[in-house]
Design a protein around this motif. Structure first.
Motif, PDB file in Angstrom:
ATOM      1  N   THR A  85       0.840  -1.195   0.000  1.00 18.81           N
ATOM      2  CA  THR A  85       0.000   0.000   0.000  1.00 18.81           C
ATOM      3  C   THR A  85       0.878   1.249   0.000  1.00 18.81           C
ATOM      4  OG1 THR A  85      -0.162   0.239   2.422  1.00 18.81           O
ATOM      5  CG2 THR A  85      -1.772  -1.195   1.338  1.00 18.81           C
ATOM      6  N   GLY A  86       0.420   2.283  -0.686  1.00 18.28           N
ATOM      7  CA  GLY A  86       1.090   3.578  -0.666  1.00 18.28           C
ATOM      8  C   GLY A  86       2.341   3.679  -1.498  1.00 18.28           C
ATOM      9  N   ASP A  87       2.611   2.712  -2.352  1.00 15.44           N
ATOM     10  CA  ASP A  87       3.846   2.711  -3.139  1.00 15.44           C
ATOM     11  C   ASP A  87       3.971   3.983  -3.983  1.00 15.44           C
ATOM     12  OD1 ASP A  87       6.126   0.806  -4.144  1.00 15.44           O
ATOM     13  OD2 ASP A  87       5.281   1.722  -5.947  1.00 15.44           O
ATOM     14  N   CYS A  88       5.191   4.527  -4.033  1.00 15.05           N
ATOM     15  CA  CYS A  88       5.411   5.773  -4.793  1.00 15.05           C
ATOM     16  C   CYS A  88       6.433   5.551  -5.899  1.00 15.05           C
ATOM     17  CB  CYS A  88       5.849   6.906  -3.865  1.00 15.05           C
ATOM     18  SG  CYS A  88       7.384   6.591  -2.952  1.00 15.05           S
ATOM     19  N   GLY A  89       6.072   4.728  -6.855  1.00 17.48           N
ATOM     20  CA  GLY A  89       6.945   4.513  -8.001  1.00 17.48           C
ATOM     21  C   GLY A  89       8.076   3.545  -7.743  1.00 17.48           C
ATOM     22  N   GLY A  90       7.950   2.717  -6.696  1.00 12.85           N
ATOM     23  CA  GLY A  90       8.955   1.691  -6.450  1.00 12.85           C
ATOM     24  C   GLY A  90      10.259   2.196  -5.875  1.00 12.85           C
ATOM     25  N   VAL A  91      10.233   3.362  -5.185  1.00 12.49           N
ATOM     26  CA  VAL A  91      11.462   3.904  -4.602  1.00 12.49           C
ATOM     27  C   VAL A  91      11.234   4.205  -3.117  1.00 12.49           C
ATOM     28  CG1 VAL A  91      12.361   4.861  -6.747  1.00 12.49           C
ATOM     29  CG2 VAL A  91      10.873   6.268  -5.299  1.00 12.49           C
ATOM     30  N   LEU A  92      12.309   4.101  -2.334  1.00 13.48           N
ATOM     31  CA  LEU A  92      12.227   4.415  -0.904  1.00 13.48           C
ATOM     32  C   LEU A  92      12.014   5.901  -0.684  1.00 13.48           C
ATOM     33  CD1 LEU A  92      12.540   3.704   2.105  1.00 13.48           C
ATOM     34  CD2 LEU A  92      15.021   3.896   1.803  1.00 13.48           C
ATOM     35  N   GLU A  93      12.752   6.726  -1.434  1.00 17.60           N
ATOM     36  CA  GLU A  93      12.672   8.183  -1.296  1.00 17.60           C
ATOM     37  C   GLU A  93      11.613   8.717  -2.265  1.00 17.60           C
ATOM     38  OE1 GLU A  93      14.156  10.271   0.732  1.00 17.60           O
ATOM     39  OE2 GLU A  93      15.486   8.868   1.756  1.00 17.60           O
ATOM     40  N   CYS A  94      10.404   8.913  -1.761  1.00 18.09           N
ATOM     41  CA  CYS A  94       9.293   9.312  -2.622  1.00 18.09           C
ATOM     42  C   CYS A  94       9.522  10.695  -3.239  1.00 18.09           C
ATOM     43  CB  CYS A  94       7.990   9.334  -1.828  1.00 18.09           C
ATOM     44  SG  CYS A  94       7.434   7.707  -1.285  1.00 18.09           S
ATOM     45  N   ARG A  95       9.259  10.774  -4.523  1.00 17.29           N
ATOM     46  CA  ARG A  95       9.272  12.062  -5.222  1.00 17.29           C
ATOM     47  C   ARG A  95       7.889  12.401  -5.780  1.00 17.29           C
ATOM     48  NH1 ARG A  95      14.086   9.514  -6.464  1.00 17.29           N
ATOM     49  NH2 ARG A  95      13.218   8.554  -8.334  1.00 17.29           N
ATOM     50  N   GLY A  96       6.983  11.435  -5.706  1.00 18.43           N
ATOM     51  CA  GLY A  96       5.604  11.642  -6.136  1.00 18.43           C
ATOM     52  C   GLY A  96       4.658  11.013  -5.141  1.00 18.43           C
ATOM     53  N   TYR A  97       3.365  11.237  -5.347  1.00 15.37           N
ATOM     54  CA  TYR A  97       2.350  10.730  -4.424  1.00 15.37           C
ATOM     55  C   TYR A  97       2.257   9.205  -4.474  1.00 15.37           C
ATOM     56  CZ  TYR A  97       0.662  15.588  -4.153  1.00 15.37           C
ATOM     57  OH  TYR A  97       0.551  16.942  -3.960  1.00 15.37           O
ATOM     58  N   GLY A  98       1.642   8.632  -3.430  1.00 17.81           N
ATOM     59  CA  GLY A  98       1.526   7.185  -3.323  1.00 17.81           C
ATOM     60  C   GLY A  98       0.288   6.636  -4.003  1.00 17.81           C
ATOM     61  N   GLN A  99       0.307   5.343  -4.229  1.00 16.49           N
ATOM     62  CA  GLN A  99      -0.819   4.654  -4.850  1.00 16.49           C
ATOM     63  C   GLN A  99      -1.842   4.262  -3.791  1.00 16.49           C
ATOM     64  OE1 GLN A  99       0.770   1.302  -6.994  1.00 16.49           O
ATOM     65  NE2 GLN A  99       1.648   2.555  -8.612  1.00 16.49           N
ATOM     66  N   SER A 100      -3.108   4.293  -4.195  1.00 13.14           N
ATOM     67  CA  SER A 100      -4.181   3.843  -3.313  1.00 13.14           C
ATOM     68  C   SER A 100      -4.046   2.339  -3.059  1.00 13.14           C
ATOM     69  CB  SER A 100      -5.533   4.121  -3.970  1.00 13.14           C
ATOM     70  OG  SER A 100      -5.709   5.498  -4.206  1.00 13.14           O
ATOM     71  N   PRO A 101      -4.503   1.910  -1.864  1.00 14.15           N
ATOM     72  CA  PRO A 101      -5.106   2.709  -0.798  1.00 14.15           C
ATOM     73  C   PRO A 101      -4.068   3.225   0.200  1.00 14.15           C
ATOM     74  CG  PRO A 101      -5.341   0.379  -0.301  1.00 14.15           C
ATOM     75  CD  PRO A 101      -4.631   0.458  -1.618  1.00 14.15           C
ATOM     76  N   ASN A 102      -4.240   4.465   0.623  1.00 10.50           N
ATOM     77  CA  ASN A 102      -3.398   5.008   1.687  1.00 10.50           C
ATOM     78  C   ASN A 102      -4.112   6.153   2.400  1.00 10.50           C
ATOM     79  OD1 ASN A 102      -3.178   6.721  -0.512  1.00 10.50           O
ATOM     80  ND2 ASN A 102      -0.978   6.959  -0.397  1.00 10.50           N
ATOM     81  N   THR A 103      -4.031   6.148   3.715  1.00 14.57           N
ATOM     82  CA  THR A 103      -4.566   7.228   4.537  1.00 14.57           C
ATOM     83  C   THR A 103      -3.613   8.416   4.432  1.00 14.57           C
ATOM     84  OG1 THR A 103      -5.254   5.497   6.086  1.00 14.57           O
ATOM     85  CG2 THR A 103      -5.489   7.781   6.822  1.00 14.57           C
ATOM     86  N   LEU A 104      -4.147   9.607   4.135  1.00 11.23           N
ATOM     87  CA  LEU A 104      -3.296  10.751   3.846  1.00 11.23           C
ATOM     88  C   LEU A 104      -3.396  11.838   4.913  1.00 11.23           C
ATOM     89  CD1 LEU A 104      -4.041  11.275   0.041  1.00 11.23           C
ATOM     90  CD2 LEU A 104      -2.007  10.235   1.057  1.00 11.23           C
TER      91      LEU A 104
END
Length: 225
Positions: A85-104
């Motif tokens: 849940t919440g994956d942001c393009g397959g990287v540890l250091e997010c540069r974009g928003y996460g994938q659903s489902p995720n509490t924001l």
């Protein structure tokens, strides 16, 4: 009297300048009994074991910012991998928003009248309980979503590790509000009944947006009680 007024105006101007230019501190804590990979835009990402806190300083004037928990992650030594849940393009250091489902946890700093605007949103679904609250004395009203939404999630919205929002599942204007003309639905009411202070659909502004004076510090707690 005139000299006194000048001094008062000077003090107020310095106070306003400090509040509007001082970075806000976000203490992001994992209270879950399992590892989460905290994500923030701006900020990046970090692994948090149970009980650990990540202190994040955010520049004044920041807009459209988010903090969320990623679960079920696996990363290699180069910081590449995937999250359930919440994956942001397959990287540890997010540069974009996460994938659903995720509490924001969403926020914008030093906006109209030098106010911070913040909320918890379930518009991208739900994965962990959350507390998003000010920690500075000038503001005391925070927001929580601490219901166990995953257990009661409607069958149509169930997802591995969380509960999807209906826009992700059905992709219709009724749920996504792409035209800007939409209202509550049975699915949004499911979320609202369990977390009344959180956004349940994109136009759920009146009961779901909170403010604090610019210069306030905050905490975001995953798996809050």
């Amino acid at each position: 009297m005139r000299l006194l007024m000048i001094k008062i105006l000077y003090i107020l101007s310095i106070t306003y300048f400090f509040a509007s230019t001082h970075a806000a501190r976000f203490d992001i804590t994992n209270s879950c009994p399992f590892v989460v990979w905290a994500a923030a835009v701006p900020g990046g990402g970090r692994r948090l074991n149970p009980g650990q806190t990540w202190a994040l300083d955010v520049s004044p004037g920041t807009k459209a910012a988010r903090i969320w928990a990623r679960t079920g992650c696996s990363f290699d030594g180069a910081g590449r991998g995937r999250c359930q849940t919440g994956d942001c393009g397959g990287v540890l250091e997010c540069r974009g928003y996460g994938q659903s489902p995720n509490t924001l946890a969403e926020y914008a700093l030093n906006q109209y009248n030098n106010l911070d605007f913040f909320d918890i949103s379930l518009v991208d679904g739900f994965n962990v309980r959350m507390d998003f609250s000010p920690t500075s004395p000038q503001c005391t009203r925070g927001v929580k979503c601490v219901a166990n939404i995953n257990n009661g999630c409607p069958v149509q919205l169930k997802a591995p590790g969380g509960c999807n929002n209906p826009c992700t599942v059905f992709k219709t204007d009724q749920y996504c509000c792409n035209s800007g003309n939409c209202g509550p639905t049975d699915y949004s009411r499911f979320f609202k009944a369990r977390c009344p202070d959180a956004y349940s659909y994109p136009k759920d502004d009146q009961t779901s947006t909170f403010t604090c004076p610019g210069g306030t510090n905050y905490k975001v707690v995953f798996c809050a009680n």
